[in-house]
Design a protein around this motif. Structure first.
Motif, PDB file in Angstrom:
ATOM      1  N   ASP A  29       2.834 -11.361  -3.712  1.00 34.25           N
ATOM      2  CA  ASP A  29       3.885 -10.155  -3.972  1.00 34.25           C
ATOM      3  C   ASP A  29       2.918  -9.300  -4.801  1.00 34.25           C
ATOM      4  O   ASP A  29       2.516  -9.264  -5.666  1.00 34.25           O
ATOM      5  CB  ASP A  29       5.225 -10.472  -4.664  1.00 34.25           C
ATOM      6  CG  ASP A  29       5.956  -9.208  -4.785  1.00 34.25           C
ATOM      7  OD1 ASP A  29       5.615  -8.323  -4.059  1.00 34.25           O
ATOM      8  OD2 ASP A  29       6.858  -9.451  -5.671  1.00 34.25           O
ATOM      9  N   SER A  30       2.607  -8.123  -3.786  1.00 38.96           N
ATOM     10  CA  SER A  30       1.486  -6.993  -4.194  1.00 38.96           C
ATOM     11  C   SER A  30       2.199  -6.456  -5.697  1.00 38.96           C
ATOM     12  O   SER A  30       1.401  -5.730  -6.362  1.00 38.96           O
ATOM     13  CB  SER A  30       1.034  -6.112  -3.182  1.00 38.96           C
ATOM     14  OG  SER A  30       2.068  -5.471  -2.622  1.00 38.96           O
ATOM     15  N   ARG A  31       3.403  -6.296  -5.590  1.00 38.75           N
ATOM     16  CA  ARG A  31       4.225  -5.484  -6.767  1.00 38.75           C
ATOM     17  C   ARG A  31       3.978  -6.083  -7.963  1.00 38.75           C
ATOM     18  O   ARG A  31       4.140  -5.335  -8.985  1.00 38.75           O
ATOM     19  CB  ARG A  31       5.685  -5.314  -6.003  1.00 38.75           C
ATOM     20  CG  ARG A  31       5.774  -4.330  -5.106  1.00 38.75           C
ATOM     21  CD  ARG A  31       7.212  -4.214  -4.765  1.00 38.75           C
ATOM     22  NE  ARG A  31       7.640  -5.782  -4.069  1.00 38.75           N
ATOM     23  CZ  ARG A  31       8.664  -5.995  -3.644  1.00 38.75           C
ATOM     24  NH1 ARG A  31       9.752  -5.404  -3.808  1.00 38.75           N
ATOM     25  NH2 ARG A  31       8.986  -7.203  -2.990  1.00 38.75           N
ATOM     26  N   GLU A  32       3.775  -7.438  -7.970  1.00 41.26           N
ATOM     27  CA  GLU A  32       3.499  -8.320  -9.270  1.00 41.26           C
ATOM     28  C   GLU A  32       2.226  -8.118  -9.819  1.00 41.26           C
ATOM     29  O   GLU A  32       1.876  -8.296 -10.884  1.00 41.26           O
ATOM     30  CB  GLU A  32       3.852  -9.477  -8.991  1.00 41.26           C
ATOM     31  CG  GLU A  32       5.437  -9.966  -8.939  1.00 41.26           C
ATOM     32  CD  GLU A  32       5.753 -11.091  -9.050  1.00 41.26           C
ATOM     33  OE1 GLU A  32       5.071 -12.035  -9.318  1.00 41.26           O
ATOM     34  OE2 GLU A  32       6.824 -11.449  -8.480  1.00 41.26           O
ATOM     35  N   THR A  33       0.984  -7.720  -8.921  1.00 38.78           N
ATOM     36  CA  THR A  33      -0.178  -7.454  -9.216  1.00 38.78           C
ATOM     37  C   THR A  33      -0.600  -6.284 -10.308  1.00 38.78           C
ATOM     38  O   THR A  33      -0.017  -5.167  -9.870  1.00 38.78           O
ATOM     39  CB  THR A  33      -1.144  -7.388  -7.740  1.00 38.78           C
ATOM     40  OG1 THR A  33      -0.768  -8.622  -7.123  1.00 38.78           O
ATOM     41  CG2 THR A  33      -2.533  -7.326  -8.368  1.00 38.78           C
ATOM     42  N   SER A  34      -0.792  -6.581 -11.333  1.00 44.59           N
ATOM     43  CA  SER A  34      -1.326  -5.554 -12.138  1.00 44.59           C
ATOM     44  C   SER A  34      -2.730  -5.344 -12.415  1.00 44.59           C
ATOM     45  O   SER A  34      -3.416  -6.234 -12.365  1.00 44.59           O
ATOM     46  CB  SER A  34      -0.686  -5.737 -13.572  1.00 44.59           C
ATOM     47  OG  SER A  34      -1.047  -6.848 -14.128  1.00 44.59           O
ATOM     48  N   SER A  50      -3.162   2.412 -13.118  1.00 44.35           N
ATOM     49  CA  SER A  50      -2.069   1.335 -13.112  1.00 44.35           C
ATOM     50  C   SER A  50      -0.842   1.965 -12.967  1.00 44.35           C
ATOM     51  O   SER A  50       0.123   1.030 -12.700  1.00 44.35           O
ATOM     52  CB  SER A  50      -2.396   0.276 -14.255  1.00 44.35           C
ATOM     53  OG  SER A  50      -2.099   0.934 -15.519  1.00 44.35           O
ATOM     54  N   GLY A  52       0.219   4.349 -11.316  1.00 38.40           N
ATOM     55  CA  GLY A  52       0.343   5.054  -9.956  1.00 38.40           C
ATOM     56  C   GLY A  52       0.162   6.494 -10.183  1.00 38.40           C
ATOM     57  O   GLY A  52       0.621   7.124  -9.041  1.00 38.40           O
TER      58      GLY A  52
END
Length: 55
Positions: A29-34, A50, A52
């Motif tokens: 899940d790319s949304r969880e990648t920080s 980070s 956006g």
């Protein structure tokens, strides 16, 4: 070990490696990648990428 056993071991290793990679990509899940490293590398006056922010 015979040649057949060695080939089976190699095939099992390849199946396990490819299978785990496919599982990793399928469940990623790319949304969880920080971006944890960016705040440590960028100077304080740099935009916070980070969050956006558009440069």
């Amino acid at each position: 070990m015979s040649n057949a056993q060695i080939l089976l071991l190699i095939a099992a290793f390849l199946v396990l490696t490819v299978g785990s990679f496919i599982y990793y990509v399928a469940t990623w899940d790319s949304r969880e990648t920080s971006l944890i490293i960016l705040p440590k590398i960028l100077p304080p006056e740099a935009p916070n990428l980070s969050e956006g922010a558009i440069v």
